[in-house]
Scaffold this motif. Structure first.
Motif, PDB file in Angstrom:
ATOM      1  N   GLY A 235       8.647   1.343   3.523  1.00  0.00           N
ATOM      2  CA  GLY A 235       8.636   2.654   4.154  1.00  0.00           C
ATOM      3  C   GLY A 235       7.287   3.163   4.582  1.00  0.00           C
ATOM      4  O   GLY A 235       7.171   4.324   4.996  1.00  0.00           O
ATOM      5  N   SER A 236       6.252   2.336   4.527  1.00  0.00           N
ATOM      6  CA  SER A 236       4.914   2.805   4.904  1.00  0.00           C
ATOM      7  C   SER A 236       4.652   2.506   6.378  1.00  0.00           C
ATOM      8  O   SER A 236       5.106   1.488   6.910  1.00  0.00           O
ATOM      9  N   TRP A 237       3.942   3.393   7.038  1.00  0.00           N
ATOM     10  CA  TRP A 237       3.612   3.191   8.445  1.00  0.00           C
ATOM     11  C   TRP A 237       2.485   2.178   8.548  1.00  0.00           C
ATOM     12  O   TRP A 237       1.380   2.388   8.054  1.00  0.00           O
ATOM     13  N   GLN A 238       2.768   1.037   9.192  1.00  0.00           N
ATOM     14  CA  GLN A 238       1.783  -0.023   9.354  1.00  0.00           C
ATOM     15  C   GLN A 238       1.541  -0.343  10.823  1.00  0.00           C
ATOM     16  O   GLN A 238       1.128  -1.456  11.166  1.00  0.00           O
ATOM     17  N   GLY A 239       1.810   0.632  11.671  1.00  0.00           N
ATOM     18  CA  GLY A 239       1.604   0.449  13.100  1.00  0.00           C
ATOM     19  C   GLY A 239       2.892   0.113  13.815  1.00  0.00           C
ATOM     20  O   GLY A 239       3.950  -0.075  13.209  1.00  0.00           O
ATOM     21  N   GLU A 240       2.799   0.064  15.149  1.00  0.00           N
ATOM     22  CA  GLU A 240       3.987  -0.141  15.977  1.00  0.00           C
ATOM     23  C   GLU A 240       4.693  -1.446  15.657  1.00  0.00           C
ATOM     24  O   GLU A 240       5.922  -1.534  15.692  1.00  0.00           O
ATOM     25  N   SER A 241       3.931  -2.489  15.308  1.00  0.00           N
ATOM     26  CA  SER A 241       4.537  -3.777  14.977  1.00  0.00           C
ATOM     27  C   SER A 241       3.546  -4.601  14.172  1.00  0.00           C
ATOM     28  O   SER A 241       2.400  -4.769  14.595  1.00  0.00           O
ATOM     29  N   LEU A 242       3.991  -5.095  13.031  1.00  0.00           N
ATOM     30  CA  LEU A 242       3.130  -5.901  12.166  1.00  0.00           C
ATOM     31  C   LEU A 242       3.942  -7.055  11.591  1.00  0.00           C
ATOM     32  O   LEU A 242       5.084  -6.873  11.168  1.00  0.00           O
ATOM     33  N   VAL A 243       3.340  -8.242  11.568  1.00  0.00           N
ATOM     34  CA  VAL A 243       3.897  -9.401  10.877  1.00  0.00           C
ATOM     35  C   VAL A 243       2.764 -10.009  10.064  1.00  0.00           C
ATOM     36  O   VAL A 243       1.675 -10.250  10.589  1.00  0.00           O
ATOM     37  N   ALA A 244       3.019 -10.248   8.777  1.00  0.00           N
ATOM     38  CA  ALA A 244       1.987 -10.782   7.896  1.00  0.00           C
ATOM     39  C   ALA A 244       2.627 -11.710   6.882  1.00  0.00           C
ATOM     40  O   ALA A 244       3.854 -11.721   6.707  1.00  0.00           O
ATOM     41  N   GLY A 245       1.810 -12.493   6.209  1.00  0.00           N
ATOM     42  CA  GLY A 245       2.312 -13.422   5.204  1.00  0.00           C
ATOM     43  C   GLY A 245       1.538 -13.318   3.907  1.00  0.00           C
ATOM     44  O   GLY A 245       0.469 -12.701   3.838  1.00  0.00           O
ATOM     45  N   GLU A 246       2.089 -13.946   2.873  1.00  0.00           N
ATOM     46  CA  GLU A 246       1.423 -13.983   1.566  1.00  0.00           C
ATOM     47  C   GLU A 246       1.897 -15.213   0.812  1.00  0.00           C
ATOM     48  O   GLU A 246       3.063 -15.606   0.919  1.00  0.00           O
ATOM     49  N   ARG A 247       0.985 -15.817   0.045  1.00  0.00           N
ATOM     50  CA  ARG A 247       1.320 -16.923  -0.847  1.00  0.00           C
ATOM     51  C   ARG A 247       0.806 -16.583  -2.231  1.00  0.00           C
ATOM     52  O   ARG A 247      -0.373 -16.298  -2.411  1.00  0.00           O
TER      53      ARG A 247
END
Length: 384
Positions: free
Chosen positions: A315-327
């Motif tokens: 539910g946090s605003w992270q901009g118009e569009s964001l894609v990220a990853g994590e390991r």
């Protein structure tokens, strides 16, 4: 000055589904914590593969987000030893929420497709930059269980006010992890899903005077057996008083039998807030008790789906569009950190009915314990 009029009629307004005297695009409450969520998980019969997906819409925050997360490794040993090192790989997506709910089940590279409501749902993931692609089909092996309504006030503030369903099923399709394809067969990979909607804390906190001490105690255990599935959950206050519970036994392909009461016993693993041993009782309306004993095998970190994530929370605003990853390297080194404490433990399960019949199965025990609890937990995130 000319007033502008915003037209909010959308495609779903053409269906007889309204629950309020406004278009579907508007919620029945202005609460910023209004949400609408999907959750899915699946696990192979030997425990080597575990995957989960979450997708949430927060209309009053104009945000929607989703995540897909996978653990793939050696089959876990039994007997309570330390789990083998593993890696949990996740992709996160967040964007501005669409006005039309028809478009609300696609968030960046993640899409939820309803093929047959309450029966067949497909998940699509296309995130090669994060090492994850998937085409997965969930087919129900039970009816959906409507859990008792969740409602809690803290002081004068409504904290929880939502409905949830839980459903058991099998999976088919495939997952591609770093270019290696893993086939998913329905006779090998079972799991569960839930849908919830209403009001609960999401996104940035709403300002106001603090009320009460930080505390939340939550146990949720859907488990699949060969001929049936069992469901258990409890929410309790810091003094152990229970404010929500549900228990159910569902015959494969049949109807759910809701329980009159549930109970549980837990022994925490030293240095964590995670169960080392756990079992729960399902008490039917005639007083017969079915007991399910759970053996935790390893932990899936819920931060991999955004729950309490330090960078990609729900539910946090992270901009118009964001894609990220994590390991993440598993097991995590600091299990009582705020972003690590919330888990789903993959568990082997043994069910014993009142007449002595025994079945063995596999499922999960979700655990989120913040603050004190009479089972042996101290303040905030202090370890057991």
């Amino acid at each position: 000055m000319v007033a502008t009029v915003t037209i909010m009629l959308t495609s779903f307004d053409d269906y007889p589904i309204h629950q309020a005297c406004v278009p579907i695009a508007y919620t029945a409450t202005a609460d910023l914590n209004h949400y609408d969520r999907y959750f899915f998980n699946g696990y192979s019969s030997n425990g080597s593969l575990y995957f989960a997906l979450a997708m949430g819409l927060y209309p009053n925050r104009h945000v929607t987000d989703a995540a897909f997360s996978v653990i793939n490794g050696p089959a876990p040993a039994t007997g309570g030893g330390r789990p083998e090192p593993r890696e949990q790989i996740s992709v996160f997506a967040s964007q501005r929420a669409p006005e039309d709910r028809r478009d609300a089940t696609t968030v960046g590279p993640i899409r939820v497709e309803i093929i047959e409501p309450l029966h067949i749902i497909c998940l699509h993931v296309d995130a090669p930059d994060q090492g994850l692609r998937a085409e997965l089909r969930f087919t129900s092996r039970s009816q959906a269980i409507e859990e008792p309504h969740f409602f809690q006030r803290v002081g004068m503030r409504t904290r929880f006010d939502y409905t949830r369903l839980t459903q058991f099923g099998s999976w088919s399709g495939w997952i591609d992890i770093d270019g290696e394809r893993h086939d998913v067969q329905p006779d090998d990979v079972l799991g569960s899903r839930d849908r919830s909607w209403g009001v609960r804390p999401v996104g940035e906190p709403v300002n106001g005077a603090p009320v009460g001490e930080p505390q939340f105690f939550w146990l949720w255990a859907p488990v699949n057996f060969p001929t049936l599935s069992t469901h258990f959950d409890v929410n309790e206050h810091g003094d152990g008083q229970r404010w929500h519970e549900v228990g159910a036994i569902v015959a494969a392909g049949g109807q759910s039998e809701m329980m009159r009461a549930v109970d549980y016993r837990v022994r925490w693993r030293a240095g964590t807030r995670w169960a080392q041993q756990f079992e729960y009782d399902l008490v039917d309306w005639h007083g017969a008790v079915t007991t399910v004993h759970l053996e935790p095998l390893y932990e899936f970190q819920m931060r991999g789906l955004g729950y309490g994530h330090p960078l990609h929370p729900h539910g946090s605003w992270q901009g118009e569009s964001l894609v990220a990853g994590e390991r993440l390297a598993l097991p995590v080194a600091q299990p009582c950190e705020s972003s690590n404490v919330h888990i789903q433990a993959l568990v082997r399960a043994t069910l014993t009915t009142a007449d002595g019949r025994v079945e063995h199965g596999l499922g999960i025990l979700e655990q989120l314990a913040v603050g004190p609890h009479p089972t042996g937990l101290g303040e905030l995130l202090s370890p057991a």
